[in-house]
Design an enzyme around this catalytic site. Structure first.
Site, PDB file in Angstrom:
ATOM      1  N   HIS A  77       0.772  -1.344  -0.072  1.00 24.45           N
ATOM      2  CA  HIS A  77      -0.027  -0.083  -0.079  1.00 24.45           C
ATOM      3  C   HIS A  77       0.919   1.177  -0.122  1.00 24.45           C
ATOM      4  CE1 HIS A  77      -2.833   2.987   1.206  1.00 24.45           C
ATOM      5  NE2 HIS A  77      -1.986   3.345   2.228  1.00 24.45           N
ATOM      6  N   ASP A 106       6.819  21.207 -26.942  1.00 23.36           N
ATOM      7  CA  ASP A 106       6.862  19.717 -26.579  1.00 23.36           C
ATOM      8  C   ASP A 106       7.786  19.672 -25.341  1.00 23.36           C
ATOM      9  OD1 ASP A 106       6.723  16.865 -25.961  1.00 23.36           O
ATOM     10  OD2 ASP A 106       5.629  16.653 -27.962  1.00 23.36           O
ATOM     11  N   TRP A 142       6.829   0.333   3.937  1.00 24.47           N
ATOM     12  CA  TRP A 142       7.501   0.935   2.725  1.00 24.47           C
ATOM     13  C   TRP A 142       8.827   1.585   3.069  1.00 24.47           C
ATOM     14  CZ3 TRP A 142       9.076   5.929   1.088  1.00 24.47           C
ATOM     15  CH2 TRP A 142       8.783   6.812   1.968  1.00 24.47           C
ATOM     16  N   SER A 170      13.218   5.899 -13.804  1.00 28.28           N
ATOM     17  CA  SER A 170      12.309   6.538 -14.589  1.00 28.28           C
ATOM     18  C   SER A 170      12.161   7.841 -13.927  1.00 28.28           C
ATOM     19  CB  SER A 170      10.950   5.817 -14.380  1.00 28.28           C
ATOM     20  OG  SER A 170       9.956   6.730 -14.554  1.00 28.28           O
ATOM     21  N   SER A 171      12.156   7.997 -12.670  1.00 27.21           N
ATOM     22  CA  SER A 171      12.097   9.537 -12.398  1.00 27.21           C
ATOM     23  C   SER A 171      13.388  10.324 -12.515  1.00 27.21           C
ATOM     24  CB  SER A 171      11.969   9.354 -10.467  1.00 27.21           C
ATOM     25  OG  SER A 171      10.973   8.708 -10.000  1.00 27.21           O
ATOM     26  N   HIS A 254      13.248  12.354   3.248  1.00 24.06           N
ATOM     27  CA  HIS A 254      12.539  13.361   3.310  1.00 24.06           C
ATOM     28  C   HIS A 254      12.412  14.377   2.160  1.00 24.06           C
ATOM     29  CE1 HIS A 254      10.289  15.587   6.108  1.00 24.06           C
ATOM     30  NE2 HIS A 254      10.931  16.742   5.655  1.00 24.06           N
ATOM     31  N   GLU A 256      11.779  13.389  -0.505  1.00 24.74           N
ATOM     32  CA  GLU A 256      10.797  12.729  -1.195  1.00 24.74           C
ATOM     33  C   GLU A 256       9.433  13.121  -0.979  1.00 24.74           C
ATOM     34  OE1 GLU A 256      10.556  10.583  -3.792  1.00 24.74           O
ATOM     35  OE2 GLU A 256       8.425   9.795  -3.250  1.00 24.74           O
ATOM     36  N   TYR A 258       8.664  16.047   0.095  1.00 29.15           N
ATOM     37  CA  TYR A 258       8.574  17.109  -0.543  1.00 29.15           C
ATOM     38  C   TYR A 258       8.279  17.083  -1.888  1.00 29.15           C
ATOM     39  CZ  TYR A 258       9.364  19.235   4.074  1.00 29.15           C
ATOM     40  OH  TYR A 258       8.909  19.598   5.244  1.00 29.15           O
ATOM     41  N   SER A 269      -1.545  27.382  -6.142  1.00 32.24           N
ATOM     42  CA  SER A 269      -1.156  28.573  -6.407  1.00 32.24           C
ATOM     43  C   SER A 269      -1.773  29.037  -7.726  1.00 32.24           C
ATOM     44  CB  SER A 269       0.380  28.915  -6.313  1.00 32.24           C
ATOM     45  OG  SER A 269       0.862  28.275  -5.274  1.00 32.24           O
ATOM     46  N   HIS A 303      14.885  13.930  11.790  1.00 30.00           N
ATOM     47  CA  HIS A 303      13.647  13.931  12.726  1.00 30.00           C
ATOM     48  C   HIS A 303      12.677  12.665  12.490  1.00 30.00           C
ATOM     49  CE1 HIS A 303      11.445  16.368   9.045  1.00 30.00           C
ATOM     50  NE2 HIS A 303      11.202  14.691   8.893  1.00 30.00           N
ATOM     51  N   HIS A 304      13.148  11.660  11.435  1.00 36.78           N
ATOM     52  CA  HIS A 304      12.423  10.624  11.413  1.00 36.78           C
ATOM     53  C   HIS A 304      13.014   9.548  12.310  1.00 36.78           C
ATOM     54  CE1 HIS A 304      10.145  11.393   7.761  1.00 36.78           C
ATOM     55  NE2 HIS A 304      11.274  12.323   7.546  1.00 36.78           N
ATOM     56  N   THR A 329       6.686  27.243   4.810  1.00 38.22           N
ATOM     57  CA  THR A 329       5.314  26.857   4.457  1.00 38.22           C
ATOM     58  C   THR A 329       4.122  27.957   5.201  1.00 38.22           C
ATOM     59  OG1 THR A 329       6.536  24.631   5.019  1.00 38.22           O
ATOM     60  CG2 THR A 329       4.023  24.884   4.673  1.00 38.22           C
ATOM     61  N   LYS A 332       3.485  30.261   2.677  1.00 35.23           N
ATOM     62  CA  LYS A 332       2.691  29.987   1.399  1.00 35.23           C
ATOM     63  C   LYS A 332       1.208  30.059   1.975  1.00 35.23           C
ATOM     64  CE  LYS A 332       5.352  27.090  -1.165  1.00 35.23           C
ATOM     65  NZ  LYS A 332       5.026  27.775  -2.511  1.00 35.23           N
ATOM     66  N   ARG A 451       1.196   1.941  15.122  1.00 32.04           N
ATOM     67  CA  ARG A 451       1.219   1.526  13.946  1.00 32.04           C
ATOM     68  C   ARG A 451       1.666   0.345  13.195  1.00 32.04           C
ATOM     69  NH1 ARG A 451       5.596   5.283  10.696  1.00 32.04           N
ATOM     70  NH2 ARG A 451       4.702   4.812   8.885  1.00 32.04           N
TER      71      ARG A 451
END
Lengths: 531, 294
Positions: A77, A106, A142, A170-171, A254, A256, A258, A269, A303-304, A329, A332, A451
Site C-alpha cells: 500500500h 513539447d 514502505w 524513470s524518475s 525526506h 521525497e 516534498y 497557487s 527527525h524520522h 510553509t 505559502k 502503527r
C-alpha cells in the site's frame, strides 16, 4: 498540420493503430495521459489494499487477514501509493501542463519522455508480482528498514529492489527532462519570474528528484549486496550499522515527501487566483519559499529517527531545522489566504479542492510540527499519530491537489466540462470521509496505539471502527471520481478555450481540447503579462 | 510552413519501448539470477541468467538503434542549436545524478569511519553496548578485525592505486588535448590523443583487475571482510563499472572519429564523453584520498 502526421502508412487494423499510438508516442500530452491513467489505476490498487487493512482493523483481534499477509499489504500500500499513485500523477500533470504553460512545442527530449513512462509499468509489474512469489511480497513497511529487509526480508525482496531501481531510473530521466524543458524551452519573454507557480514548483521538485533518487538507488544496492554478497553495511558484526540504513534512507525519504507535495503547492497557487479573480498574493515570496523548503528538506532527515539514540546535538539540530520549515510553509499558507482575501470568489470544484487542500494540509503541517519536537516525538513515534500526520499531508494534500488539478484542467484536455453537481458531491463526501478516516487516528495515536500492527487493545475499538467506515466511504467517493472523469471524457457540455472566466496563463490561449501539437511557433510574452 | 520548426520534435519512435521492455527483462532476470544463484533453488537451474543477459543484449541493441537515429538526424541537420543545448543540459544533470549515486556510498564510508566503528568500540555514550556485545573490538581504520572477528589486510595507497591515479589524471589531460585538436580541426591530433585516452582507460581497468586479484589472494580482502571491504569494493567496483562505461563511450567516439564524424562546432557526443570521463576521474581522486590514502 495539427492532426495525424503519420497517416501516410495506414496501420492494418485499429488495434495496431491504438498500440502504436500509445507505445511509440513522443507527444507530451499523450504521455501525460498515460502517466495519469497509470497513476489512477495504481491508486485504486493501493486503495484496495488500504480497504483490506481497514477491514481487519474494524474490530480488535485477528478476523479476516493473516498478520503475515497484513504486513505485505501494508508494505505494498505504501510503496504503490508513493511511487505509483502520487509521483506519476504529478509527473503526468507536469507532462501535460509545463509545455503548455511555458509555450513550448513539447518536452525537451520527447523520446526520453516515452522511455521514462514505459519503464514504470514494468517496475510495478515486478513489484506487484512479488505478491505471488514463494514467501510472499515484501513485508517490512514502505521504509524497508534493515535488518527487516536484509537479514529477515522474504526472498521477493530482490524483486522489490530491482523494481525500485527501475522507478528510480524513470524518475531521474523524467526529472532531467522537466528541468531541461523549463530552462531551455520557455517562450521568448517568459522570464523565470514570469513562470506560473506550477512550473516553478515542478522545477524545484525535479531538482530534488535528481538529487535523491540516486541515493535511494545506492541504498537499495547496499541492501542487495548485504543480502547476497556478504557486505556488512547494515550489519554491526562487520562494523556497519542498521541505523546507517535509516540515515541513507531518510536522506532520500525526506526530500521525497516534498517531492510529493511541492507540485501540489503549485496547483493550489494556480487555482486559487483563478477563482478568487485576483493575482496570486506574494508571487516572489512563493518562489523563494518553495526554494527554501527544498533546501531545508536536505537537512532534516534525522527527525524520522529521534528514537534511534542519536547524540543530543544531532537531535537538537534536526528539531530546530525541522521547525524552521514551518516558516516558508507558513508564508505559502498566508499567501493563499491573502489571495482569497476580498476576492470575487466562486466555488467551483477545483476551487473547493484547492481550499480543502490549504485547510487540511495545514492540519497535517501542524501535526508535523508536533512530531518535530524531540521530547514529544519520543511519545508519538511509531503510533497512529504519525499515520494521521502523513495521511493528512498526503491525502488532502497531494491527492486533493491532484484532483483539484484534474477538475481544473480536464476541460482543457478533453474539451468537455465535467458535471459540476457531481464534482461538488465528490468534494464534500471525500472531505467528510477523509476526516472521518484520519482524524480519529490522532486520538488513538496519542493514546498510544502502535502503527503497522493488525490487532489492537480494546480501548481503541470505537475510533478504529469510525476510521474503517470512513475509509470505505472514501474509497467509494473515488469510484465516483472515476465515473466523473470517464463521463467528462466521453461527452458533456463543450468547454470554451478559456474554460474559467478568471483564468490567466498560456494554457488557456490554445483551443479546448488542446490539439496534439501546440506552440510550434512560440508565443511572445509581453511585459504586462505577469502571473 | 517553409520555415523549419524552432524545435525538432521527433515523431513515433520504437526505441524507448524497446528500452523499457529490455530494462524490465533485465531487472526481472537480474533479480531472479541473484535470487536463484544464492538460494537453495540453484540446483534446479536458473532461467534468470539467460533472461538477464538477453535483457542486457536488448539494452545494447536499443542504445545502438536510438543513438544511431540521433546521429542520423544530426547528419541531416535536424539538430538545432536549441536541441543541442537540451542535450548538453541533460548530460550535465545526468552526471549530477551519478555524483549523488556515489554520494550514497561515500556517505556509508564516512558514517562507518566517523560513527559506527568508533561507536562499536565504545565511543560517545556507547560504552555499555561495546562491553556487552564485542568487548574485544578496537576502533581502527582500515578495519583489520571486525567486531564479529573476521580479519583482512588493507590496500595501501602507494602501489597500484597511485599508478592508477596517475593514469586517470593523465587521461583527463589527453582527452582535453584531443578536444583541442577537434576544435582546431586537426584530425591527426584528435585521433592520436583520443586513442591514447582510450588506451589509458583500458590500462586502468586491467590494473584494477590485478589489484582485486592481489586483494583477494594475498590480503584476504573481499566484500565479506566487514565494512572496510564492503566500502572498498563497492566504491572501487562502481567506479570501475563507470570507467568501463566511459571506455565504451571512448571506443565509440574513436570509431566515429575514424569515420570522419564531428566538426569543430558540432560534436556534442564527444564533449559528453569527455565530461563523463572527467567525472570518473574526479570521483577517483576522492576515492584515492578517502578509500586508499587517509
Amino acid at each position: 498540420m495539427v492532426a495525424h502526421v503519420e497517416t501516410g502508412h495506414a496501420p492494418r487494423n485499429r488495434f495496431i493503430a491504438f498500440a502504436s499510438r500509445w507505445l511509440l508516442t513522443t507527444n507530451h500530452k499523450e504521455i501525460g495521459t498515460l502517466y495519469l491513467c497509470l497513476s489512477f489505476g495504481l491508486f485504486f490498487i493501493a486503495g484496495a489494499m488500504a480497504m483490506m487493512m481497514r477491514i481487519e482493523l474494524f474490530e480488535p483481534g485477528i478476523q479476516v487477514i493473516d498478520p503475515l499477509i497484513y504486513n505485505q499489504v501494508l508494505t505494498l500500500h505504501g510503496l504503490v501509493m508513493v511511487f505509483g499513485a502520487v509521483m506519476p500523477a504529478f509527473v503526468g500533470l507536469a507532462n501535460w501542463m509545463i509545455p503548455l504553460m511555458i509555450g513550448a512545442p513539447d518536452m525537451a527530449l520527447p523520446r526520453l519522455n516515452n522511455f521514462s513512462f514505459w519503464i514504470l509499468p514494468f517496475a510495478f509489474l515486478i513489484l506487484l508480482s512479488s505478491l505471488f512469489m514463494e514467501g510472499g511480497a515484501p513485508n517490512f513497511g514502505w521504509t524497508f528498514y534493515a535488518p527487516l529487509s536484509t537479514t529477515y526480508g522474504p526472498p521477493s525482496t530482490d524483486f522489490f529492489i530491482l523494481g525500485v531501481h527501475l522507478m528510480g531510473i524513470s524518475s531521474i530521466l523524467g526529472a532531467i527532462n522537466i528541468i531541461v524543458t523549463i530552462v531551455n524551452l520557455r517562450a521568448p519573454g517568459m522570464t523565470y519570474m514570469k513562470m506560473p507557480l506550477f512550473v516553478w514548483t515542478w522545477f524545484i521538485t525535479a531538482f530534488l528528484l535528481i538529487m535523491v533518487m540516486p541515493v535511494l538507488a545506492g541504498c537499495v544496492t547496499m541492501m542487495l549486496t548485504d543480502r547476497h554478497f556478504g557486505t556488512s553495511f547494515f550489519e554491526a558484526a562487520g562494523g556497519g550499522d542498521p541505523v546507517m540504513f535509516q540515515h541513507i534512507f531518510w536522506f532520500f525519504g525526506h526530500p521525497e515527501v516534498y517531492i510529493m507535495i511541492l507540485p501540489g503547492f503549485g496547483i493550489a497557487s494556480q487555482i486559487i487566483p483563478t477563482f478568487a479573480r485576483k493575482k496570486l498574493f506574494g508571487y516572489h515570496s512563493m518562489v523563494y519559499a518553495t526554494a527554501a523548503i527544498a533546501f531545508l528538506s536536505f537537512i532534516v532527515w534525522g527527525h524520522h529517527m529521534f528514537t534511534t539514540g542519536m547524540p543530543l546535538f544531532a537531535e537538537l539540530f534536526f528539531m530546530y531545522a525541522t521547525m524552521l520549515i514551518a516558516v516558508p510553509t507558513g508564508v505559502k499558507v498566508f499567501n493563499w489566504v491573502a489571495t482569497m482575501w476580498r476576492g470575487s470568489m466562486t466555488f467551483e470544484t477545483p476551487m473547493l479542492f484547492a481550499i480543502g487542500f490549504v485547510m487540511m494540509f495545514t492540519i497535517g503541517g501542524f501535526s508535523g510540527l508536533m512530531l518535530a519536537l524531540v521530547p514529544a516525538d519520543v511519545q508519538y513515534h511509531d503510533t497512529y499519530f504519525v499515520v494521521a500526520h502523513f495521511h493528512y499531508v498526503l491525502y488532502p494534500g497531494a491527492i486533493f491537489g491532484t484532483m483539484a488539478a484534474v477538475y481544473y484542467w480536464l476541460p482543457k484536455w478533453c474539451g468537455n466540462m465535467y458535471d459540476e453537481r457531481l464534482g461538488k458531491i465528490h468534494f464534500w463526501t471525500a472531505t467528510f470521509a477523509v476526516n472521518l478516516t484520519f482524524f480519529p487516528m490522532h486520538f488513538t495515536g496519542l493514546a498510544g496505539m502502535p502503527r503497522r500492527i493488525p490487532d489492537y487493545s480494546m480501548q481503541f475499538a470505537d475510533f478504529n471502527m469510525v476510521s474503517s467506515v470512513g475509509s470505505w466511504l472514501l474509497g467509494l467517493t473515488q469510484v465516483l471520481f472515476l465515473y466523473i472523469v470517464i463521463k467528462t471524457v466521453r461527452g458533456g457540455e463543450k468547454a470554451t478555450d478559456e474554460v474559467w472566466e478568471g483564468a490567466e496563463g498560456l494554457e488557456w490561449t490554445v483551443p479546448s481540447p488542446a490539439p496534439l501539437h501546440t506552440f510550434d511557433t512560440p508565443p511572445v510574452i509581453g511585459d504586462g503579462d505577469h502571473r | 510552413m517553409n520555415q523549419p520548426p524552432r524545435y525538432y520534435v521527433p515523431h513515433h519512435s520504437i526505441w524507448p519501448i524497446v528500452g523499457s521492455v529490455a530494462l524490465g527483462i533485465t531487472a526481472f532476470g537480474g533479480a531472479t539470477l541473484i535470487h536463484q544463484s544464492t538460494e537453495k533453488v540453484a540446483a534446479e537451474g536458473s532461467y534468470g541468467a539467460p533472461l538477464f543477459y538477453f535483457g542486457l543484449a536488448c539494452i545494447a541493441f536499443m542504445m545502438i538503434g536510438w543513438f544511431g537515429t540521433v546521429i542520423k538526424e544530426n547528419l541531416q541537420g535536424k539538430v538545432s542549436g536549441l536541441l543541442d543545448r537540451s542535450f548538453r543540459m541533460s548530460m550535465g544533470w545526468f552526471i549530477v545524478s551519478e555524483i549523488m549515486f556515489f554520494a550514497a556510498f561515500f556517505g556509508a564510508l564516512f558514517y562507518a569511519r566517523i560513527i559506527s566503528v568508533p561507536w562499536l568500540a565504545g565511543a560517545g555514550n556507547n560504552l555499555e553496548t561495546h562491553l556487552l556485545l564485542w568487548p574485544d573490538f578496537a576502533d581502527a581504520w582500515p578495519l583489520f578485525r571486525t567486531p564479529g572477528g573476521s580479519t583482512s589486510e588493507a590496500m595501501g595507497p602507494w602501489g597500484l592505486p597511485f599508478i592508477n591515479t596517475v593514469i586517470l589524471v593523465t587521461s583527463s589531460a589527453t582527452i582535453t588535448f584531443a578536444h583541442w585538436g577537434l576544435k582546431k580541426n586537426q584530425r591527426g591530433k584528435l585521433t592520436f590523443w583520443l586513442f591514447l585516452t582510450l588506451a589509458l582507460g583500458i590500462t586502468f581497468l586491467v590494473l584494477q583487475v590485478v589489484e582485486y586479484k592481489h586483494a583477494f589472494d594475498e590480503l584476504g580482502l573481499s566484500l565479506g571482510s566487514g565494512i572496510y571491504g564492503s566500502t572498498f569494493f563497492m566504491l572501487t567496483g562502481f567506479h570501475g563499472a563507470h570507467v568501463t562505461l566511459g571506455s565504451i563511450m571512448l571506443l565509440i567516439m574513436f570509431a566515429r572519429v575514424l569515420r570522419g564524424h564531428f566538426t569543430p562546432d558540432n560534436h556534442f557526443a564527444f564533449e559528453a564523453t569527455s565530461w563523463y570521463w572527467h567525472f570518473v576521474d574526479v570521483v577517483w581522486l576522492f576515492l584515492f584520498t578517502f578509500v586508499y590514502w587517509f
